[in-house]
Write a protein that holds these residues in place. Structure first.
Motif, PDB file in Angstrom:
ATOM      1  N   ALA D  37       0.796  -1.227   0.000  1.00 14.54           N
ATOM      2  CA  ALA D  37       0.000   0.000   0.000  1.00 14.54           C
ATOM      3  C   ALA D  37       0.836   1.288   0.000  1.00 14.54           C
ATOM      4  CB  ALA D  37      -0.974  -0.025   1.172  1.00 14.54           C
ATOM      5  N   PRO D  38       1.877   1.400   0.845  1.00 14.62           N
ATOM      6  CA  PRO D  38       2.626   2.663   0.849  1.00 14.62           C
ATOM      7  C   PRO D  38       3.156   3.024  -0.535  1.00 14.62           C
ATOM      8  CG  PRO D  38       3.347   1.259   2.647  1.00 14.62           C
ATOM      9  CD  PRO D  38       2.396   0.463   1.838  1.00 14.62           C
ATOM     10  N   ALA D  39       3.708   2.029  -1.228  1.00 14.43           N
ATOM     11  CA  ALA D  39       4.245   2.302  -2.553  1.00 14.43           C
ATOM     12  C   ALA D  39       3.132   2.734  -3.499  1.00 14.43           C
ATOM     13  CB  ALA D  39       4.957   1.070  -3.095  1.00 14.43           C
ATOM     14  N   ALA D  40       1.956   2.144  -3.346  1.00 16.88           N
ATOM     15  CA  ALA D  40       0.839   2.508  -4.207  1.00 16.88           C
ATOM     16  C   ALA D  40       0.401   3.941  -3.931  1.00 16.88           C
ATOM     17  CB  ALA D  40      -0.329   1.551  -3.984  1.00 16.88           C
ATOM     18  N   ILE D  41       0.326   4.265  -2.651  1.00 17.10           N
ATOM     19  CA  ILE D  41      -0.076   5.627  -2.296  1.00 17.10           C
ATOM     20  C   ILE D  41       0.940   6.633  -2.828  1.00 17.10           C
ATOM     21  CG2 ILE D  41      -0.447   7.203  -0.364  1.00 17.10           C
ATOM     22  CD1 ILE D  41      -1.494   4.683   1.155  1.00 17.10           C
ATOM     23  N   GLY D 196       8.172   5.928 -14.229  1.00 22.20           N
ATOM     24  CA  GLY D 196       8.120   4.471 -14.237  1.00 22.20           C
ATOM     25  C   GLY D 196       6.702   4.000 -14.015  1.00 22.20           C
ATOM     26  N   SER D 197       6.554   2.727 -13.804  1.00 22.25           N
ATOM     27  CA  SER D 197       5.226   2.180 -13.551  1.00 22.25           C
ATOM     28  C   SER D 197       4.709   2.685 -12.214  1.00 22.25           C
ATOM     29  CB  SER D 197       5.268   0.661 -13.544  1.00 22.25           C
ATOM     30  OG  SER D 197       5.692   0.193 -14.791  1.00 22.25           O
ATOM     31  N   ILE D 198       3.394   2.573 -12.044  1.00 21.84           N
ATOM     32  CA  ILE D 198       2.737   3.136 -10.880  1.00 21.84           C
ATOM     33  C   ILE D 198       3.426   2.792  -9.569  1.00 21.84           C
ATOM     34  CG2 ILE D 198       0.633   2.998  -9.506  1.00 21.84           C
ATOM     35  CD1 ILE D 198      -0.876   2.645 -12.164  1.00 21.84           C
ATOM     36  N   GLY D 199       3.687   1.482  -9.388  1.00 25.12           N
ATOM     37  CA  GLY D 199       4.138   1.067  -8.058  1.00 25.12           C
ATOM     38  C   GLY D 199       5.605   0.791  -7.942  1.00 25.12           C
ATOM     39  N   GLU D 200       6.351   0.957  -9.014  1.00 24.53           N
ATOM     40  CA  GLU D 200       7.728   0.488  -8.959  1.00 24.53           C
ATOM     41  C   GLU D 200       8.732   1.556  -8.556  1.00 24.53           C
ATOM     42  OE1 GLU D 200       8.578  -0.723 -12.987  1.00 24.53           O
ATOM     43  OE2 GLU D 200       9.314   1.255 -13.508  1.00 24.53           O
ATOM     44  N   THR D 201       8.267   2.816  -8.422  1.00 26.32           N
ATOM     45  CA  THR D 201       9.257   3.881  -8.349  1.00 26.32           C
ATOM     46  C   THR D 201       9.955   4.000  -7.002  1.00 26.32           C
ATOM     47  OG1 THR D 201       7.526   5.454  -7.833  1.00 26.32           O
ATOM     48  CG2 THR D 201       8.167   5.264 -10.134  1.00 26.32           C
ATOM     49  N   SER D 202       9.193   3.866  -5.921  1.00 29.40           N
ATOM     50  CA  SER D 202       9.797   4.190  -4.633  1.00 29.40           C
ATOM     51  C   SER D 202      10.525   3.014  -4.010  1.00 29.40           C
ATOM     52  CB  SER D 202       8.742   4.697  -3.667  1.00 29.40           C
ATOM     53  OG  SER D 202       9.349   4.933  -2.431  1.00 29.40           O
ATOM     54  N   THR D 203      11.833   2.984  -4.199  1.00 25.33           N
ATOM     55  CA  THR D 203      12.634   1.898  -3.651  1.00 25.33           C
ATOM     56  C   THR D 203      12.456   1.792  -2.141  1.00 25.33           C
ATOM     57  OG1 THR D 203      14.222   2.279  -5.382  1.00 25.33           O
ATOM     58  CG2 THR D 203      14.971   0.998  -3.504  1.00 25.33           C
ATOM     59  N   LEU D 257      12.846  -3.853 -10.502  1.00 29.17           N
ATOM     60  CA  LEU D 257      13.579  -4.927  -9.838  1.00 29.17           C
ATOM     61  C   LEU D 257      13.143  -5.113  -8.395  1.00 29.17           C
ATOM     62  CD1 LEU D 257      15.718  -7.086 -10.009  1.00 29.17           C
ATOM     63  CD2 LEU D 257      17.390  -5.428  -9.235  1.00 29.17           C
ATOM     64  N   ILE D 258      13.006  -4.002  -7.680  1.00 30.27           N
ATOM     65  CA  ILE D 258      12.693  -4.146  -6.260  1.00 30.27           C
ATOM     66  C   ILE D 258      11.310  -4.750  -6.066  1.00 30.27           C
ATOM     67  CG2 ILE D 258      12.384  -2.905  -4.099  1.00 30.27           C
ATOM     68  CD1 ILE D 258      15.248  -3.071  -4.857  1.00 30.27           C
ATOM     69  N   ILE D 259      10.327  -4.199  -6.763  1.00 30.28           N
ATOM     70  CA  ILE D 259       8.979  -4.760  -6.601  1.00 30.28           C
ATOM     71  C   ILE D 259       8.961  -6.196  -7.103  1.00 30.28           C
ATOM     72  CG2 ILE D 259       7.997  -3.935  -8.793  1.00 30.28           C
ATOM     73  CD1 ILE D 259       5.407  -3.455  -7.394  1.00 30.28           C
ATOM     74  N   GLY D 260       9.702  -6.451  -8.176  1.00 28.53           N
ATOM     75  CA  GLY D 260       9.739  -7.802  -8.712  1.00 28.53           C
ATOM     76  C   GLY D 260      10.381  -8.781  -7.742  1.00 28.53           C
TER      77      GLY D 260
END
Ligand SMILES: Cc1cc2nc3c(=O)[nH]c(=O)nc-3n(C[C@H](O)[C@H](O)[C@H](O)COP(=O)(O)O)c2cc1C
Ligand SMILES: Cc1cc2nc3c(=O)[nH]c(=O)nc-3n(C[C@H](O)[C@H](O)[C@H](O)COP(=O)(O)O)c2cc1C
Ligand SMILES: Cc1cc2nc3c(=O)[nH]c(=O)nc-3n(C[C@H](O)[C@H](O)[C@H](O)COP(=O)(O)O)c2cc1C
Ligand SMILES: Cc1cc2nc3c(=O)[nH]c(=O)nc-3n(C[C@H](O)[C@H](O)[C@H](O)CO)c2cc1C
Ligand code: SF4
Ligand code: SF4
Ligand code: SF4
Ligand code: SF4
Ligand code: FES
Lengths: 442, 188, 268, 332, 192, 207
Positions: D37-41, D196-203, D257-260
């Motif tokens: 959720a945090p990454a999505a927000i 980048g993609s919606i949820g992938e940006t915030s490492t 990579l991180i989300i993956g």
């Protein structure tokens, strides 16, 4: 260093219900139902008839062959029936029903005083066999059989199983605290019987008081008390031997394959009684516990007492029990009724209330691998259950070590999909056995 | 059919002849067909080629092969060379793109045709569309650079989602232009 | 023209060469094979599709001829006609035995059954009966999880609303698979067209059985006594009808009304 | 008084064990969603409220399709277990913020109906449904899937291309130039102020969520560590200017990579069941990711590397089995 | 290096089964079980290599000089069919063990399109002998890779509750689609 | 006549070469990205299979069983080469579009299978219809796949745009992955269809 094994789970131990309660002796029951099958092996043969008068300690069922065991009257009184009666394991079984005469008299010659140190190990073995001693750790394997290793196996170590890893159960714990002397004598006897020089006693570290007590009791003897981390199934013999001695029983093997014999502390204590006083196995300590029991206790009861009476002695139910369990919650059996007799292997009677068990509807396996990590036997329970579900039980046997499964239930405990893996395993084992039978016939 | 298997035996020669006869008949049939279709096929191929070149350089009236260069043609109009039509190969997204490029003697691009390509339909294959092609017309080798900046009309606008294909075609055209210029320089 | 002639020459040469090589190789390397294999191979569709699970038609032909356990109906493209032919050639068609049908001998519905306990676990009759013989009070009764239904290879069974399996007589081939899987041995293979049957499996004594089920056979023997043709025998507290005798001799069953629990059923 | 009234009750009976751990599928799935959720927000903050709609469509349609398939197949409906919702969530997290609204729904359809239920439903799908959905969208509408939006938080120059895109098409120098300096770039990648993609940006937020899952023991730490580590090492070794000149930090934080590694290479359904197998899986996925990033046609390879390793999972499972107790000695 | 790229391209990037649709009949037919698929993969690779060599010789020393390239198809198919039949007979007689391992797959391959396609493609691209061989081995291994993967996936799905109509061939196609989807990750990696 | 019709019909549905028999799958994917190539391929195969069936049936008494397969292959190869030559001469674009798959018709299992199973055992007329039916089944299957793929993947059929501009074609359909998945579902659909037909037949039989 704390010794342990790979895998296992950490269920809430729930032992505080009874761990502080001393063993209480239950009153002699009015009626006892003594089944002829209380052990692994052939059923005993009833040698008394309806109407006959019997005394406490009298043999009423004779062992049928070597892997079998004698059964004794646990009270004195009149035999009122010999026939099929409810049985906690088999549903129904041949049993001798005795109506108490209120005297509770011993049969002639018991109790006696014996100086066991003078006896040969074969004589000791005969006494153990006659006294109908079987494993009290749950499996109820006749102790004299276990203590007679075949010639080609050299046994050099006795391991006493005091792990009591099942949640709720505290009978062994209390026994160690209160009756340590019986255990010490028992251990000495068994060591003599087996001719071994060394003994290891494995106790989980949630019983620190027992560890201290036993260590003190055994001081000066070639017996070492080993502290084990509290983890289920620490008490399973393969895991226990691995933890205390580092030995690994090969797949499909028995303890004696690595030179070990394992005895439960209760068994050892019973051996002591039999050898020093000639008292056969007619009573045992058992834990009556669970959130539905009003006053949970450790009680000493006569074999053949009904579950109902034992529960009544603990002031009955406090809440509606969902489940009645014979034994521990991990390996014990759920019982459909409380009108069943306590037999030699009953280490606990549990009444569990709704919500205590975290059960849920079975879903399909999500391959989370928790079961694999939990399995102390290094199996892949997920595959075992899926293959069994699809009736591929032969594959489960050939490729996934079905018969190595100890049915310990660790995998089921861990499974978030609530899969009944143990049931699948039992199903598959049964199907494989049936198949083998068919092959042998045809 | 079935009973023949176990029982009857044939000599090696018999068997071989059987197959040989079949092959002979087959050969004969193919030969006859080929005899009739070959000229048509050849004619067709010629026609398509000229047609294609004609499309590239519409007002030419004659295509003369260039000596010393395979598959090079000079497009003549009233006897004057108005264009060079030469083949070009380039590596696209899905493999080699083969094209035919028409270059004016001044070194500007006139038009090109994709002969064969394995670019993704809907993406890379847009390089064969007029919208993309038109960008090249009249441009010199120096301008043959792919850009993604929509305001840039100097260079070649990449097709969205198919930058690789765009680059490939651009590179191919550029090379053709350079080659023609080098050839002309050598001639002079 | 030259090319055309060349074509003919080349083709003929190739044909001759390969013909010779193959024929020679055939002589030199041929090994004796069971001629039946070729005959079977001939009738297979030659799709070489491998759908039979064997690598090619000939491999399957070989297997089906040589290995008595390989079924004759594995060729999917060939469908039934081929299967029939293969069966005929290999002598594998099930011998024409008397047609049989599955009969479920329990009428103790889930609603009226006396329950021993609430079962939770694997929904399978065999697995359930591992626990104290299953949740129903009657130890001989249908467990009701439909292990038989799932095991029927011909979809000839469905599970009824009352958790008793029903046999579709049109589809049942009499293969007996269901009977072998049932842990309670409730399903019996019986002759088609039996007029009456005792649909109960309980070997409990009458008094005990009575408490557990209202439609059980008490083993009282009234039916046997009333049967004019001795078609019924009582063994182990359970009456069993011999359907052959009924079919041949009886056209007005008198046993039916006599049963105190109505455990004998009129199937006509 | 002794209370015996209860004894006439019918008890529950089942096979041992009679107590279970307090975990369930739905608990696991919802926890993973919370971790995400945090990454999505942050995605919504970074790219605007539109992102929330994309996420909702992704989740909603996934749940709807799961419901419909199960109804049609006459199976028990299990939408409450959250697995479909999570699939939709993860799918939407991997889409560009500007995506047309119908595409997440199509992706969910492919993920749930084709990738999950055609294979037998939860637990049996071989390929990661969310990634199948994304890969299918990618080849169906490559333009829409590679068009990036303006950000609200980012520096303006960076706004129209993802870092990996810039790297692939314009090279490393251009990349640094776009961000100003290397530390600026690392900061943007770490905090997520990049495209980048919606949820992938915030490492940082993804790491937080991932560590939460590791703490809850829902995922094994080995998987993300090995996968990210492999990518780092390989990109460092095979740098643009010869051996050992790469920028591992950039590659470890860039792209998906991180989300993956934390959320998709850990999808237990589609990865090997033993930890040893999972390490092999993560290693393979890392290698393929680098291969695609450095040599392939796509700028990013996480999705494909995971799908490719998914296809080898049954083989890994077959050959990497847990060590059976008592067989160790025998082998010796 | 050139050979290496050609090889990798044939094995992975331009995998014959998944991107060029050749050899699908056996790909779907024999991928039901892992052992059979391994045997098949080996058989295809070896037959493909041998027949490519043979075909290269015939093509470059007979068809091209005689200007008969339009007959390539007919000549090649006869060549390969006869060759495989011969091979099968010889192996069956001389090396029964080998035959049981993968010889049984030979006949199935004799008339399979992937085995014919490689020599045809070699001829079309006028590859040198060595290149033809590399290409054939690569393609064969690519086929083996695909069929082995497929077999392992199908073996796993044997345990799954696949919708009835999709069981067997249907789900195999869907799996192949997803494999192809995963393999698009390699697209654009090597352009020949 | 009824009989011949049955022979023909069987090839179209119950024994559909692609969806049911699973033979000659390669062209079902390779050339079906558009409807027109599907149709051409279908017709080519139909022609080859019918012609070959006729040839095989005519010569069935003359061929030595030891070289049966090579002879059949020769026959097929000849016919295919004819088709190749003719297409090359008269429809070069289609010849280009079908590419190598045209040559590969030679090894399509369905053709050899029909020769072995049917034509070598039956007289000319039934063989002809068998070939026609199988060919039609093959063509229809290809056409079905081709139309769906072209429609969804390019928004057109036979190159004519039929869906409006609002539709953004899903490229996956004309790429390998989409082709495989589509055929997977079509195979499933055919299975349901044949089962349904069999059941209907059985019901009719009962009544
Ligand atoms: C057929 C059989 C034979 C056994 N023989 C021996 C034996 O000779 N010696 C021994 O120490 N234990 C023997 N055991 C007992 C087992 O080692 C084990 O203690 C018993 O199965 C109960 O184990 P549990 O309480 O861990 O379930 C035997 C068990 C079985 C089932
Ligand atoms: C999973 C599992 C857990 C066990 N836990 C215990 C235990 O906690 N205490 C115990 O005495 N025996 C336990 N046993 C039984 C032992 O394995 C072994 O049979 C017993 O200690 C032998 O002693 P006995 O014959 O005197 O009972 C367990 C067995 C299994 C399979
Ligand atoms: C299925 C598929 C097919 C593709 N085909 C092509 C193509 O034919 N030509 C091309 O240049 N890029 C192709 N690409 C590559 C991507 O579109 C890639 O993002 C592109 O090269 C970068 O272009 P952009 O910078 O214009 O977005 C394809 C990608 C996919 C998913
Ligand atoms: C840690 C974790 C990771 C997951 N990752 C994914 C994922 O990447 N894609 C997906 O579709 N589902 C994922 N799921 C959800 C679930 O496993 C998924 O619905 C199944 O793959 C569908 O059968 C994940 C679940 C957990 C617990
Ligand atoms: S029950 Fe069997 S499979 Fe499960 S953890 Fe115990 S030993 Fe392993
Ligand atoms: S713990 Fe349960 S859900 Fe997880 S892998 Fe094992 S059986 Fe499957
Ligand atoms: S008949 Fe037997 S197998 Fe069938 S449902 Fe009843 S108990 Fe189960
Ligand atoms: S399993 Fe066999 S006998 Fe039983 S119902 Fe089905 S077809 Fe009939
Ligand atoms: S393998 Fe059968 S058509 Fe290609």
């Amino acid at each position: 260093m704390i010794k342990s094994f790979r895998g296992g789970v950490h269920p809430k131990d729930s032992k505080s219900y009874t761990s502080g309660k001393s063993i209480e002796t239950a009153p002699v029951p009015e009626v006892v139902v003594i089944p002829m099958r209380q052990h692994i092996g052939a059923a005993s043969i009833p040698i008394v008839k309806k109407g006959e008068l019997v005394k406490k300690g009298q043999v009423i069922g004779a062992a049928d062959g070597f892997v079998s065991s004698n059964v004794h009257a646990s009270i004195s009184g009149q035999v009122i029936d010999v026939g099929d009666h409810p049985h906690p394991v088999f549903g129904k079984c041949m049993a001798v029903v005795i109506n108490s005469d209120g005297q509770d008299e011993w049969v002639a010659g018991i109790p006696l005083q014996r100086n066991w140190e003078e006896l040969e190990s074969t004589q000791l073995l005969k006494i153990i066999s006659d006294a109908g001693i079987v494993g009290m750790g749950g499996a109820a394997f006749p102790t004299h059989v276990k203590s007679t290793p075949p010639k080609n196996k050299h046994v050099d170590l006795l391991v006493v199983n005091a792990a009591e890893c099942e949640p709720y159960l505290t009978a062994d714990h209390r026994l160690m605290l209160e009756e340590g002397l019986r255990i010490v004598t028992g251990v000495k006897i068994v060591m003599k019987v087996l001719g071994v020089e060394k003994c290891l006693v494995g106790i989980e570290d949630n019983k620190k008081d027992a560890i201290e007590k036993m260590a003190a009791a055994f001081s000066g003897l070639p017996v070492e008390v080993v502290e084990l981390p509290a983890k289920y199934p620490q008490g399973a013999e393969k895991m226990l031997i691995n933890a205390v001695s580092g030995r690994i029983i090969p797949s499909g093997g028995l303890p004696m394959d690595v030179g070990v014999v394992v005895q439960n502390v209760g068994t050892v204590a019973a051996i002591c009684d039999a050898v020093t006083h000639g008292i056969p196995l007619i009573q045992r300590v058992t834990t009556v516990s669970g959130s539905s029991i009003k006053s949970p206790k450790n009680i000493r009861v006569r074999i053949g007492t009904s579950f109902r009476e034992a529960i009544q002695f603990c002031d009955g139910f406090a809440t509606r029990p969902e489940k009645i369990i014979m034994g521990g919650p991990m390996m014990g059996m759920a019982e459909p009724s409380i009108d069943i007799p306590i037999i030699k292997g009953v280490s606990g009677i549990l009444a569990i209330a709704k919500g205590e068990a975290n059960t849920g509807k079975e879903a399909s396996c999500i391959r989370c691998g928790r079961c694999v990590n939990a399995c102390p036997m290094g199996l892949n329970p997920s595959m075992l259950s899926i293959l069994s579900e699809r009736n591929l039980y032969e594959e489960a046997k050939e490729d996934y070590g079905l018969f190595d499964c100890a049915e310990c239930g660790s995998c089921v405990f861990a499974c978030p999909a609530k899969r009944n893996i143990v049931q699948y395993v039992k199903y598959s084992k049964a199907q494989n056995a049936a198949l083998k039978l068919k092959e042998n016939r045809g | 059919m079935t009973e023949e298997h176990g029982t009857q035996h044939y000599s090696i020669f018999q068997i071989a002849i059987n197959l040989a006869i079949a092959c002979f008949i087959s050969g004969a049939i193919i030969a006859v067909t080929y005899f009739f279709t070959a000229p048509i096929t050849r004619q067709n191929a010629e026609n398509t080629k000229t047609e294609m070149m004609q499309k590239l350089v519409a007002d030419s009236d004659k295509f003369i092969p260039v000596e010393g260069k395979t598959d090079w043609f000079i497009a003549n109009k009233n006897g004057a060379a108005i264009a060079y039509v030469i083949p070009a190969d380039t590596k696209g997204y899905g493999g080699t793109i083969k094209m035919l490029v028409a270059i004016s003697p001044e070194g500007t691009e006139i038009d090109y045709q994709i002969l064969s390509a394995n670019e993704t339909p809907g993406l890379g294959d847009s390089v064969a569309k007029d919208a993309f092609k038109e960008q090249f017309h009249g441009k010199r080798a120096e301008a043959m650079v792919v850009t993604k900046d929509p305001t840039n009309t100097e260079n070649i606008q990449a097709i969205t989602g198919a930058t690789i294909s765009s680059r490939a075609v651009t590179a191919g055209v550029k090379e053709a232009e350079t080659e023609v210029m080098e050839y002309l320089e050598a001639q002079n | 023209m030259e090319t055309a002639i060349m074509v003919v020459i080349v083709m003929t040469a190739i044909g001759l060469v390969f013909g010779l090589i193959l024929a020679f190789a055939d002589k030199k390397f041929s090994i004796e094979v069971n001629p039946l294999i070729h005959i079977v191979d001939d009738i297979l569709p030659k799709g070489q599709c491998g759908s039979c699970g064997y690598a090619g038609c000939i491999a399957y032909a070989e297997a089906v001829v040589l290995n008595p356990e390989v079924l004759p109906n594995l060729c999917t493209p060939g469908k039934k006609p081929v299967a029939d032919l293969v069966a005929e050639l290999t002598g594998k068609s099930a011998p024409d035995i008397e047609p049989q049908i599955a009969q479920v001998r329990c009428k103790n519905t889930i609603t009226q059954a006396v329950k021993k306990y609430n079962y939770a676990g694997v929904e399978d009759c065999i697995a359930a009966s591992l626990i104290q013989g299953g949740p129903k009070g009657c130890q001989y009764g249908c467990v009701g999880f439909g292990t038989c239904v799932h095991s029927c290879p011909f979809d000839a069974m469905i599970m009824g609303d009352d958790h008793l399996p029903l046999v579709d007589e049109k589809k049942c081939t009499g293969c007996g698979k269901c009977a072998t899987v049932c842990p309670k041995e409730i399903i019996h293979m019986t002759a088609i067209g039996a007029p009456v049957a005792v649909l109960c499996n309980s070997r409990d004594k009458g008094v005990v059985a009575r408490k557990l089920c209202s439609v059980d056979c008490l083993g009282c023997g009234l039916c046997a006594k009333n049967c004019l043709f001795d078609a019924i025998t009582v063994e182990d507290n359970l009456a069993v009808v011999d359907p052959k005798i009924c079919m041949q001799k009886c056209n007005n069953p008198t046993c039916l009304e006599k049963c105190p629990t109505a455990a004998i059923y009129d199937l006509r | 008084m002794v209370d015996t009234t209860m004894s006439e009750k019918i008890f529950n009976v089942s096979m041992s064990p009679h107590i279970r751990d307090n975990e369930s599928i739905s608990k696991i799935m919802w926890t993973v969603m919370i971790a995400l959720a945090p990454a999505a927000i942050f995605g919504a903050v970074n790219f605007g409220y539109r992102v929330l709609i994309v996420l909702l469509i992704g989740m909603g349609s996934a749940v709807l399709f799961e419901y419909l398939t199960q109804k049609i197949r006459k199976k028990t409906v299990t939408i409450r277990d959250g697995s479909a919702c999570l699939t939709g969530f993860l799918l939407a997290m991997c889409l560009p913020p500007t995506i047309p609204f119908y595409m997440p729904a199509v992706g969910s359809f492919i993920a749930i109906v084709i990738a999950k239920h055609a294979m037998g439903g939860l637990g049996f799908n071989i390929f990661n449904p969310a990634h199948i959905g994304r890969a299918a969208l990618m080849i169906s509408w490559p333009v829409a899937m590679t068009t990036w939006s303006k950000m609200t938080t980012g520096v303006d120059v960076v706004s129209m291309a993802t870092p990996l895109n810039i790297l692939k098409q314009q090279g490393y120098e251009k990349l640094i130039e776009t961000f100003g300096s290397a530390p600026d770039m690392y900061q943007a990648l770490f905090l997520g102020t990049r495209n980048g993609s919606i949820g992938e940006t915030s490492t940082v937020l993804l790491l937080l969520g991932g560590c939460f899952l590791i703490y809850k023991k829902y995922i094994n730490w080995q998987v993300p560590v090995v996968m990210v580590g492999t990518v780092g090492i390989l990109t460092w070794v095979f740098g643009p200017a010869g051996l050992f000149t790469g920028d591992p930090l950039f590659h470890m934080m860039a792209g998906g990579l991180i989300i993956g590694a934390f959320f998709m290479a850990t999808d237990m359904v589609t990865i090997p069941i033993t930890i040893k197998g999972q390490v092999i899986f993560a290693l393979g996925a890392g290698i393929i990711t680098v291969l695609i990033r450095l040599k392939g046609g796509y700028p990013e390879g996480v999705c494909y590397s995971i799908l490719l390793m998914n296809s080898i999972t049954p083989l890994i499972d077959r050959f990497v089995q847990p060590v059976r107790f008592g067989l160790r000695r025998e082998a010796k | 290096m050139e050979y290496f790229t050609l090889f990798i391209s044939a094995v992975i990037v331009n995998n014959f089964v998944l991107t060029k649709f050749l050899g699908l009949c056996i790909f779907f037919g024999v991928s039901k079980n892992l052992n059979a698929s391994i045997g098949m993969g080996m058989a295809v690779t070896s037959v493909m290599t041998l027949s490519s060599m043979l075909a290269w010789v015939v093509y470059n020393f007979a068809l091209v000089p005689l200007n008969l390239t339009f007959m390539t198809t007919a000549v090649f198919v006869l060549l390969i069919a006869s060759f495989v039949q011969l091979l099968e007979m010889i192996i069956k007689k001389q090396a029964p063990a080998l035959y049981n391992m993968w010889g049984i797959y030979l006949l199935l391959i004799a008339t399979n399109c992937v085995v014919l396609a490689i020599p045809l493609l070699n001829a079309e691209s006028s590859f040198s002998f060595l290149k033809s061989v590399v290409y054939a081995v690569g393609s064969g291994l690519g086929f083996a890779l695909a069929i082995i993967l497929m077999a392992s996936l199908r073996e796993k799905l044997r345990l799954a509750d696949v919708p009835k109509p999709l069981e067997g061939l249907g789900i195999a196609f869907i799996l192949a689609g997803m494999l192809a989807l995963a393999f698009t990750g390699f697209s654009g990696m090597i352009t020949l | 006549m009824k009989n011949l019709w049955d022979i023909f019909k069987k090839g179209v549905i119950v024994e559909n070469p692609i969806f049911v028999l699973a033979l000659s799958l390669c062209p079902a994917l390779a050339v079906t990205a558009s409807a027109i190539t599907s149709l051409t391929m279908g017709f080519s195969v139909m022609f080859v299979i019918t012609a070959n069936n006729v040839v095989v049936s005519l010569t069935r008494k003359l061929v030595n069983p030891k070289v049966r397969v090579p002879v059949y292959i020769t026959s097929i190869a000849t016919i295919v080469t004819l088709v190749q030559l003719l297409l090359q001469a008269f429809a070069p674009e289609l010849y280009q579009a079908l590419g190598i798959y045209l040559a590969l018709i030679v090894v399509f299992a369905i053709i050899l299978a029909r020769a072995e199973v049917f034509a070598s055992k039956n007289s000319v007329i039934p063989s002809f219809f068998d070939g026609l039916g199988m060919g039609a089944g093959f063509t229809l299957a290809l056409l079905l796949i081709g139309c769906i793929r072209e429609l969804l993947g390019a928004g057109s059929i036979f190159g004519i745009p039929v869906i409006g501009d609002w539709y953004d074609p899903a490229l996956i359909m004309i790429l390998p992955a989409g082709g495989f998945i589509l055929i997977g579902y079509l195979v499933g659909g055919f299975k349901m269809l044949t089962e349904y037909m069999e059941e209907a037949e059985a019901k009719k039989g009962d009544a």
